[in-house]
Design a protein around this motif. Structure first.
Motif, PDB file in Angstrom:
ATOM      1  N   THR A  14      53.620 -47.549  -3.366  1.00 42.71           N
ATOM      2  CA  THR A  14      54.629 -48.597  -3.282  1.00 42.71           C
ATOM      3  C   THR A  14      54.610 -49.235  -1.889  1.00 42.71           C
ATOM      4  N   ALA A  15      54.793 -50.533  -1.861  1.00 43.16           N
ATOM      5  CA  ALA A  15      54.798 -51.249  -0.586  1.00 43.16           C
ATOM      6  C   ALA A  15      56.047 -50.889   0.209  1.00 43.16           C
ATOM      7  N   ARG A  16      55.985 -51.100   1.526  1.00 44.03           N
ATOM      8  CA  ARG A  16      57.183 -50.900   2.350  1.00 44.03           C
ATOM      9  C   ARG A  16      58.216 -51.956   1.950  1.00 44.03           C
ATOM     10  N   PRO A  17      59.500 -51.621   1.981  1.00 44.35           N
ATOM     11  CA  PRO A  17      60.528 -52.598   1.593  1.00 44.35           C
ATOM     12  C   PRO A  17      60.411 -53.922   2.343  1.00 44.35           C
ATOM     13  N   ASP A  18      59.985 -53.858   3.613  1.00 47.87           N
ATOM     14  CA  ASP A  18      59.903 -55.132   4.356  1.00 47.87           C
ATOM     15  C   ASP A  18      58.786 -56.044   3.817  1.00 47.87           C
ATOM     16  N   GLN A  19      57.928 -55.489   2.967  1.00 47.46           N
ATOM     17  CA  GLN A  19      56.856 -56.312   2.404  1.00 47.46           C
ATOM     18  C   GLN A  19      57.236 -56.894   1.049  1.00 47.46           C
ATOM     19  N   TRP A  20      58.373 -56.454   0.525  1.00 50.10           N
ATOM     20  CA  TRP A  20      58.759 -56.933  -0.796  1.00 50.10           C
ATOM     21  C   TRP A  20      59.068 -58.416  -0.764  1.00 50.10           C
ATOM     22  N   VAL A  21      58.753 -59.069  -1.844  1.00 46.11           N
ATOM     23  CA  VAL A  21      59.113 -60.479  -1.974  1.00 46.11           C
ATOM     24  C   VAL A  21      60.498 -60.519  -2.603  1.00 46.11           C
ATOM     25  N   LYS A  22      61.443 -61.064  -1.817  1.00 50.68           N
ATOM     26  CA  LYS A  22      62.822 -61.121  -2.319  1.00 50.68           C
ATOM     27  C   LYS A  22      62.939 -62.333  -3.238  1.00 50.68           C
ATOM     28  N   SER A  23      63.604 -62.109  -4.343  1.00 47.61           N
ATOM     29  CA  SER A  23      63.761 -63.212  -5.270  1.00 47.61           C
ATOM     30  C   SER A  23      65.114 -63.102  -5.948  1.00 47.61           C
ATOM     31  N   VAL A  24      65.491 -64.145  -6.671  1.00 47.11           N
ATOM     32  CA  VAL A  24      66.820 -64.162  -7.284  1.00 47.11           C
ATOM     33  C   VAL A  24      67.041 -62.994  -8.246  1.00 47.11           C
ATOM     34  N   THR A  25      65.978 -62.611  -8.933  1.00 47.09           N
ATOM     35  CA  THR A  25      66.136 -61.545  -9.919  1.00 47.09           C
ATOM     36  C   THR A  25      65.872 -60.166  -9.338  1.00 47.09           C
ATOM     37  N   GLY A  26      65.602 -60.129  -8.045  1.00 45.06           N
ATOM     38  CA  GLY A  26      65.330 -58.824  -7.426  1.00 45.06           C
ATOM     39  C   GLY A  26      64.041 -58.854  -6.626  1.00 45.06           C
TER      40      GLY A  26
END
Lengths: 500, 487
Positions: A14-26
């Motif tokens: 799993t990617a580090r949270p700071d690498q997540w792409v934030k989007s409206v649905t999560g």
């Protein structure tokens, strides 16, 4: 949190949270794997004696076997094998002492044999890894799945004539290494850095020249997205991306495209896409349904490739210093920061240039003059280091004058500009223009006294506000034509103005 | 003086050495013989008369200065699967058009190095795919042999039908040929000549139009065992241009002929008694066994249990490789091209027009067996069979030194007799394919005539790289058979 060791990514970590792409649905995470085609640096082709040099008149570097003539047979180029082994060793990879060439069958006019000789089931190089910087400054390990050798195809030229396609077979049969990563990359930055580091590595090893303009290195980037830690998404392959910047752009665009589709309730079609450098977008090239059945089978014209372990060990023993080792050495030997060392070792040419500039001089001054002043000028003027008007020896000369106090930093900037303008050496310019730094305290004192006499109100002000010292230093430098040693000026001013 | 074409190869060498005649005279006699017979036999596709005489004169000049090679001045025919520099090379296919290579095959290069003279290019089945020479795009070859009291035209066998017919009809002193599943040995058996396929890797494949690369092997067709030995010795040898060429010394095959078979163990594989085999083939086999026994060999029964799978495996592996090898005939760079409306249409039209029916059939079979979903069931399984067959032979070699079998399940058949039934045609290879699958040397020698007065052949299979034993046995059999019949 500081990282004490580099974590090895297992498949689909799993990617580090700071690498997540934030989007409206999560949140979403990006999963990337890359296949990099690197043309092997060699005089001749993978299976023929024809020249593998870039360019040349169309169809002038073609042996009978490259043109698929009847009865012609491939004979492996041992040097190319050595280059692949070297690359594998550079990636700390397993060298397969037994590998095999297969035929990948399809019809196209720039594929004269009607098949590409490649290594499908048994590649010459097995698993390895490459250390890559992530966007938060930490280092990650990207796994290497395999490297195999294969023939390049010729070039189809469609725009020379409205009704015909022309074929140039100069590249036909040139050796390519296909370097396949594991899907360990989790962001556009990591993807770009992977490509950058891989290029640096093959250039260090001299196994590929990394000239992306000439197509010597190109990446097929596989991108998919998923909910963090969730089920894997369908991937799309973006073909022939040929720069570090474009790799990053392609991953970003493609991830966002897929997320948009998924958030709209759609599904991703597994397909091959093209990256358009003009728009920064990817578009469909062919869908899975159009996929060829390549009918791979072992090439009966070639015996299995069997390597002698002692031969491999000899190559290992003669490997040059590689970027990771050189970075560590630059930090310890020159006292550079990890960041500075990273910039310098990113390219073999940079590192060699730096070492010449820094030789016997102040290593940090050398670094800043190379990476700030020289790189700044080159960037502004759209030039590569190889095209620099100031060579390493010349820049070293300038740094030397700064290091030994002959000139100060401010004068050095003028000298630098004149060096570019005239091509003369720093010492010559300094001598000719009388730019030597003044360390004569008497002369400096005299000029300070004169300034104090004409600016009594500023003298009073400075005694109130010690920050005024900067104004005074500027005046003295102006009065001395910038040649005064700034440290001495500071010292004397402080005494005379009564500032501590 | 006897007609020069009556002399066999080693007699001609002696005559040339003794100065009884020149290569130019000898070559001219063969050109006359070709002139007289080729219209009816269609063995030669191209006769290179001027080139032949030029080579002959050069040969005479070399001999005059005492610089004679092992085949100095000997006129040979070349199967048109061997690329010959500047001379049209067709593989008996229309798809090669007027293709004249800019290079020479390594095997023919070796022959010219040793002083041989090229008479022309010999007919064959298209891309060597066939057992009757009927798939040639340039018409079939006719066997010079006829059934007693019959005028029915017979096949010379295939694919090296032109080579075999030309040797049998004295239109050359010897010919090059190639053997992928029996293409040297079966035509030799059908024409009363000697044909050997050496160990895979003995002869370079460089410059030979490929059919099935892992099976293709060149060899000579000659009038007798000694001529065969002399020719093969010239043709063999390591070649860096072929990665599958074996880097081993070339043995003295003529010397090996004199070794005899005393104390040698000859294996008789029980699986080679196939259903429907004519009784006279069985009788011939027994005769061969008797000859070898008389000469002091010990006969041992052996088993090659996977023999029955050899033919099906062969007809998977060979078409698979062929489908890929023939992809280069696409009308793009050389050969025949039929313009279509677009690229795909041009490919389709060029290949549909350029290839004959049998070649198309094999390309389709080969494409099918390599396709996703079928690869494991066909190609991979055939490769496993191949490994078993090799194992069969390895086991057999613990019991015997060489194996004796019939060469073909029948004598030469009538032209057109089997051309409508590919399976019947493929059965011709039943005794020969195993040696290709296992890469072993195997020779066919004429042993007797059948009731119709047609030649029948016996095959001797040897261990890998043991051509010497093959020639020892062949020589003994040749003396015992004393085959002297002529078409």
């Amino acid at each position: 949190m500081t990282q004490t060791s580099v974590p090895a990514y297992t498949a689909f970590k799993t990617a580090r949270p700071d690498q997540w792409v934030k989007s409206v649905t999560g949140d979403w995470e990006i999963i990337v794997g890359m296949e990099v085609h690197a043309q092997v640096s060699a005089k001749s082709k993978l299976f023929s004696g024809a020249s593998a040099a870039y360019g040349g008149d169309p169809n002038s570097h073609v042996a009978m076997v490259d043109a698929g003539m009847p009865g012609m047979l491939p004979v492996i180029n041992k040097f190319v094998v050595e280059q692949a082994v070297k690359t594998g060793l550079g990636l700390g990879a397993k060298i397969n002492l037994w590998s095999r060439f297969d035929r990948k069958n399809y019809f196209y006019p720039d594929l004269p044999q009607g098949y590409q000789i490649s290594q499908y089931l048994y590649p010459i190089i097995g698993e390895g890894s490459l250390e890559v910087a992530s966007e938060d400054g930490s280092m990650i390990m990207v796994g290497i799945e395999r490297i195999h050798l294969e023939q390049d195809a010729g070039k189809s030229i469609h725009d020379l004539d409205p009704n015909s396609t022309y074929v140039d077979l100069n590249r036909s049969g040139c050796a390519l290494m296909e370097i396949v990563s594991k899907p360990d990359i989790r962001s556009a930055d990591e993807a770009a850095n992977y490509f950058k580091n891989l290029r640096a590595l093959v250039r260090y090893l001299e196994t590929c020249d990394g000239n992306m303009d000439e197509g010597s290195m190109r990446a097929d980037v596989n991108v998919s997205v998923r909910r963090p830690g969730g089920e894997l998404g369908t991937r799309c392959e973006i073909k022939n991306v040929n720069s570090t910047k474009f790799v990053g752009m392609a991953v970003n665009y493609e991830a966002r495209r897929q997320i948009e589709i998924l958030e709209d309730g759609g599904t991703i079609d597994q397909e091959t896409r093209l990256f358009d450098v003009k728009t920064g977008q990817t578009r469909t090239m062919r869908s899975k349904e159009d996929a060829h059945d390549y009918r791979y089978f072992p090439d009966p014209d070639l015996l299995p490739l069997i390597l002698d372990e002692a031969w491999v060990e000899n190559i290992r023993a003669n490997l040059p210093e590689l970027p990771a080792a050189m970075k560590a050495r630059f930090q310890s030997q020159y006292g550079l920061s990890a960041y500075d060392a990273d910039v310098l070792v990113a390219d073999k040419e940079f590192a060699a240039f730096y070492e010449e500039v820094a030789k016997g001089r102040d290593a940090k001054i050398a670094n800043s003059w190379m990476t700030v002043e020289l790189f700044g000028w080159l960037n502004k003027n759209g030039k590569e280091l190889s095209q620099s008007p100031i060579g390493a020896a010349a820049l070293g000369g300038l740094v030397g004058l700064i290091t030994d106090g002959t000139i100060n930093g401010k004068i050095a900037k003028d000298v630098f500009a004149k060096m570019i303008e005239t091509g003369d050496e720093a010492a010559v310019i300094v001598e000719r223009e009388g730019l030597k730094q003044t360390t004569d305290t008497g002369a400096i004192e005299a000029s300070i006294d004169a300034l104090m006499a004409t600016n009594p109100e500023k003298v009073a002000e400075a005694r109130e506000k010690p920050k005024m010292l900067g104004w005074w230093v500027g005046q003295v430098m102006k009065a001395t034509g910038g040649k005064a040693n700034p440290a001495i000026v500071n010292e004397i001013l402080k005494g005379k103005l009564g500032i501590d | 003086m006897t007609k020069l074409t009556e002399l066999n190869l080693h007699q001609a060498l002696s005559g040339l050495a003794a100065g009884d005649f020149t290569s130019t005279e000898l070559t001219q006699s063969y050109l006359n013989s070709i002139e007289a017979q080729n219209a009816s036999l269609n063995a030669y596709l191209v006769v290179t008369g001027d080139k032949a005489l030029e080579m002959a004169r050069a040969s005479d000049a070399r001999r005059a200065v005492g610089n004679a090679g092992a085949l100095e001045g000997i006129p040979l025919g070349i199967k048109d699967l061997f690329c010959t520099k500047g001379v049209r090379t067709t593989a008996a296919s229309k798809i090669l058009g007027e293709f004249a290579p800019e290079y020479e095959s390594s095997v023919t290069t070796n022959l010219w190095r040793d002083g041989a003279v090229m008479l022309g290019k010999l007919n064959l089945d298209e891309f060597a795919m066939g057992s009757s020479n009927e798939t040639s795009a340039f018409g079939n070859v006719t066997n010079p042999w006829k059934r007693k009291g019959s005028n029915v035209a017979l096949t010379p066998g295939g694919s090296s039908g032109g080579s075999a017919a030309a040797v049998a009809a004295h239109m050359c002193l010897g010919a090059t040929a190639t053997d992928t599943g029996g293409s040297i040995r079966q035509p030799a058996a059908f024409t009363g000549t000697v044909g050997i396929k050496p160990t895979y890797g003995r002869c370079s494949r460089y410059g030979i139009v490929a059919f099935a690369s892992s099976l293709d092997q060149a060899g000579p067709i000659a009038r007798n065992v000694k001529d065969s030995a002399i020719m093969l010795q010239s043709m063999m040898g390591h070649d860096a241009k072929d990665s599958t060429s074996l880097n081993v010394a070339v043995p003295d095959l003529v010397a090996a002929m004199a070794k005899g078979v005393k104390g040698m163990k000859i294996g008789i594989p029980k699986e080679y008694r196939v259903d429907g085999m004519p009784e006279e083939i069985e009788n011939l086999w027994q005769q061969g066994i008797a000859w070898l026994k008389d000469a002091g060999a010990e006969i041992v029964d052996i088993s090659l249990p996977h023999t029955k799978y050899a033919l099906p495996a062969y007809y998977i592996v060979a078409p698979a490789e062929a489908s890929s090898n023939l992809a280069r005939y696409d009308g793009m760079r050389f050969g025949a091209r039929v313009e279509g409306v677009d690229l795909t249409d041009t490919y389709e039209k060029s290949r549909a027009t350029g290839f004959g029916e049998e070649v198309k059939r094999r390309i389709l079979i080969g494409t099918y067996v390599l396709s996703a979903g079928y690869y494991d069931a066909y190609y991979l399984r055939a490769q496993k069979v191949r490994a078993r067959i090799l194992e069969d032979f390895t086991n057999a070699w613990t019991k015997c030194d060489a194996i004796l079998t019939p060469t073909a399940p029948s004598a030469a058949f009538g032209l057109g007799e089997k051309s409508d039934d590919p399976i019947k045609m493929y059965l011709n290879d039943v005794f020969t394919v195993t040696a290709n699958l296992a890469g072993l040397p195997a020779i066919s020698i004429p042993a007797a005539l059948d009731v119709d007065g047609l030649p029948l052949g016996l095959q001797i299979i040897g261990k890998a790289l043991d051509e010497e034993t093959v020639y020892s046995v062949a020589s003994v059999m040749e003396q015992a058979a004393n085959f002297s019949a002529r078409p």
